[in-house]
Design a protein around this motif. Structure first.
Motif, short mmCIF file in Angstrom:
data_model
loop_
_atom_site.label_atom_id
_atom_site.label_comp_id
_atom_site.label_asym_id
_atom_site.label_seq_id
_atom_site.Cartn_x
_atom_site.Cartn_y
_atom_site.Cartn_z
N THR A 229 54.00 -43.29 40.78
CA THR A 229 54.38 -42.64 39.54
C THR A 229 54.28 -44.25 38.95
OG1 THR A 229 56.17 -41.21 40.16
CG2 THR A 229 56.45 -42.08 37.55
N ASP A 230 53.59 -44.32 37.40
CA ASP A 230 53.46 -45.51 36.27
C ASP A 230 54.51 -44.58 34.78
OD1 ASP A 230 52.40 -47.47 37.97
OD2 ASP A 230 50.61 -45.76 37.66
N ASN A 231 55.17 -45.61 34.36
CA ASN A 231 55.45 -45.53 33.27
C ASN A 231 54.62 -45.86 31.43
OD1 ASN A 231 57.95 -43.00 33.81
ND2 ASN A 231 58.08 -44.95 34.77
N ARG A 232 54.24 -45.31 30.67
CA ARG A 232 53.71 -45.91 29.89
C ARG A 232 54.08 -45.68 28.50
NH1 ARG A 232 52.92 -48.27 33.78
NH2 ARG A 232 50.70 -49.04 34.81
N PHE A 233 53.83 -46.54 27.49
CA PHE A 233 53.77 -46.03 25.84
C PHE A 233 52.72 -45.53 25.77
CE2 PHE A 233 58.02 -47.71 27.10
CZ PHE A 233 58.83 -47.14 26.62
N GLY A 234 52.45 -44.66 24.71
CA GLY A 234 51.71 -44.70 23.90
C GLY A 234 51.24 -44.29 22.82
N VAL A 235 50.66 -43.71 22.39
CA VAL A 235 49.64 -43.05 20.94
C VAL A 235 49.31 -41.97 21.00
CG1 VAL A 235 50.31 -45.42 19.76
CG2 VAL A 235 48.28 -44.90 19.99
N GLY A 236 49.42 -40.98 19.63
CA GLY A 236 48.63 -40.63 19.38
C GLY A 236 48.12 -39.82 18.37
N PHE A 237 47.31 -38.88 18.14
CA PHE A 237 47.44 -38.52 16.62
C PHE A 237 46.33 -37.11 16.69
CE2 PHE A 237 44.15 -41.53 17.82
CZ PHE A 237 42.30 -40.74 17.34
N GLY A 238 46.33 -36.15 15.54
CA GLY A 238 45.15 -35.25 15.46
C GLY A 238 45.61 -34.65 14.10
N GLY A 239 45.47 -33.04 14.44
CA GLY A 239 45.08 -31.70 13.49
C GLY A 239 45.06 -30.82 14.35
N ASP B 71 56.27 -37.45 16.80
CA ASP B 71 55.14 -37.45 15.37
C ASP B 71 55.90 -37.22 14.30
OD1 ASP B 71 52.83 -37.20 17.41
OD2 ASP B 71 53.08 -35.32 18.11
N ALA B 72 54.67 -37.53 12.95
CA ALA B 72 54.99 -36.79 11.93
C ALA B 72 54.39 -36.29 11.73
CB ALA B 72 54.81 -38.69 11.07
N GLN B 73 54.12 -35.53 10.50
CA GLN B 73 53.10 -34.21 10.27
C GLN B 73 52.69 -33.83 9.23
OE1 GLN B 73 52.97 -29.55 11.09
NE2 GLN B 73 52.48 -30.36 13.20
N TYR B 74 51.88 -34.52 7.98
CA TYR B 74 51.24 -33.74 7.09
C TYR B 74 51.06 -32.80 6.54
CZ TYR B 74 50.24 -35.19 2.10
OH TYR B 74 50.16 -35.18 0.59
N GLN B 75 51.34 -32.08 5.76
CA GLN B 75 50.10 -30.83 5.27
C GLN B 75 48.96 -31.03 4.69
OE1 GLN B 75 52.56 -26.79 4.59
NE2 GLN B 75 51.35 -26.86 2.85
N LEU B 76 47.91 -30.99 4.56
CA LEU B 76 46.99 -31.36 3.95
C LEU B 76 47.12 -29.78 2.89
CD1 LEU B 76 44.10 -32.62 6.32
CD2 LEU B 76 45.61 -33.73 5.11
N PHE B 77 47.25 -28.64 3.24
CA PHE B 77 46.70 -27.58 1.89
C PHE B 77 46.73 -26.79 2.92
CE2 PHE B 77 42.64 -28.60 3.39
CZ PHE B 77 41.57 -27.87 4.48
N ASP B 78 47.50 -25.72 1.63
CA ASP B 78 48.19 -24.98 1.80
C ASP B 78 47.56 -23.04 1.50
OD1 ASP B 78 49.77 -21.86 2.48
OD2 ASP B 78 51.62 -22.99 1.44
N LEU B 79 46.81 -22.87 2.00
CA LEU B 79 45.93 -21.42 1.92
C LEU B 79 46.86 -20.04 2.07
CD1 LEU B 79 42.08 -22.01 3.07
CD2 LEU B 79 43.50 -22.62 1.19
N LYS B 80 47.99 -19.94 1.66
CA LYS B 80 48.82 -18.75 1.54
C LYS B 80 49.33 -18.55 2.95
CE LYS B 80 48.18 -17.01 -2.86
NZ LYS B 80 47.50 -15.30 -2.93
N LEU B 81 48.66 -18.20 3.42
CA LEU B 81 48.32 -17.70 5.61
C LEU B 81 47.48 -18.94 6.03
CD1 LEU B 81 47.50 -13.66 4.81
CD2 LEU B 81 49.81 -14.75 5.04
N VAL B 82 47.69 -19.15 6.04
CA VAL B 82 46.78 -21.06 6.53
C VAL B 82 47.59 -22.43 6.20
CG1 VAL B 82 44.81 -21.39 7.61
CG2 VAL B 82 45.11 -19.17 7.17
N LYS B 83 47.93 -23.04 7.03
CA LYS B 83 48.18 -24.50 6.55
C LYS B 83 47.80 -25.39 7.33
CE LYS B 83 52.56 -22.48 4.66
NZ LYS B 83 53.97 -22.69 5.33
N PHE B 84 46.25 -26.51 6.73
CA PHE B 84 46.51 -26.66 7.81
C PHE B 84 47.25 -28.50 7.57
CE2 PHE B 84 43.15 -24.21 6.76
CZ PHE B 84 42.43 -23.97 7.65
N TYR B 85 47.03 -29.54 8.92
CA TYR B 85 47.84 -30.17 8.76
C TYR B 85 47.18 -31.82 9.07
CZ TYR B 85 48.93 -29.09 13.36
OH TYR B 85 48.84 -28.94 14.41
N VAL B 86 47.51 -32.70 9.65
CA VAL B 86 47.43 -34.08 10.47
C VAL B 86 48.56 -34.60 10.74
CG1 VAL B 86 44.68 -34.60 9.29
CG2 VAL B 86 47.09 -35.06 8.07
#
Length: 220
Positions: A167-177, A121-136
């Motif tokens: 057993t099945d083998n599949r490629f997929g995608v995911g997103f979150g935050g 995954d690629a993770q991007y930091q939205l904003f930083d509140l010193k002790l808390v960091k939010f990301y998607v």
């Protein structure tokens, strides 16, 4: 296919070692709940089961929420809010009872399911509140879907025509935050991830199999 899984996981570990020489690297573990959509329980990827002399209609039960755990590594790109995250997980879904109707007779069987994803995954930091960091974040996954069948009251002659496991083998995608809470020696991570496990190389009539993962983790 198992060799490909091992190769990808070994490649992630090797790249992590190389990245450690050029930038900060975090290692983490996580666990939580996994909530599937209705198609997760369709291990045969069909509404009808036609194998050898067996020809029956399937009525699938909805699979309940399960649990997951995993390990991951995160490389924080220097002078950037972007990170690269690789990992491996294990999602366990409990047994679900379904029915198969053959002629005038209906029989019950149970299915259990495990999904083992290797993710990047690629993770991007939205904003930083010193002790808390939010990301998607968002990325790709390679998923090994392993199922087993409990025959319940299916007669023994019919059991020979119904696979007991597969057993099945599949490629997929995911997103979150989520967000990280920085402490003295580690960070607590709270996250929500949505995964589509079979977006690529699914069977012709295979429906989309998805699940939502909610959990907590630790970054070291």
């Amino acid at each position: 296919m198992k060799r490909l899984y091992y190769f990808i996981f070994a490649s992630i570990l090797f790249c992590s070692t190389e990245l450690l020489a050029i930038g900060p690297l975090d290692f983490g573990i996580k666990l939580g709940l996994s909530t599937p959509n209705d198609e997760i329980s369709n291990v045969f990827n069909a509404d009808r089961l036609q194998i050898d002399s067996l020809n029956g209609d399937l009525l699938l039960g909805a699979m309940s929420s399960g649990y997951h755990l995993g390990a991951r590594v995160r490389f924080n790109l220097p002078l950037s809010d972007l990170s690269v995250v690789g990992g491996i997980g294990f999602h366990r879904f409990p047994q679900t009872n379904s029915n198969i109707t053959i002629g005038q007779d209906t029989y019950e069987f149970g299915t259990s399911l495990n999904i083992i994803p290797i993710t990047l995954d690629a993770q991007y930091q939205l904003f930083d509140l010193k002790l808390v960091k939010f990301y998607v974040q968002g990325g790709l996954s390679m998923n090994q879907i392993v199922y087993s069948v409990d025959y319940n009251n299916i007669p023994i002659p019919l059991q020979r025509d119904i696979p007991s496991s597969g057993t099945d083998n599949r490629f997929g995608v995911g997103f979150g935050g989520g967000f990280d809470i920085s402490l003295a020696l580690l960070s607590i991570n709270v996250y929500a991830d949505y995964s589509i496990t079979n977006m690529i190389n699914a069977d012709e009539n295979e429906e989309s199999k998805r699940f939502l993962a909610l959990g907590v983790g630790v970054w070291f």
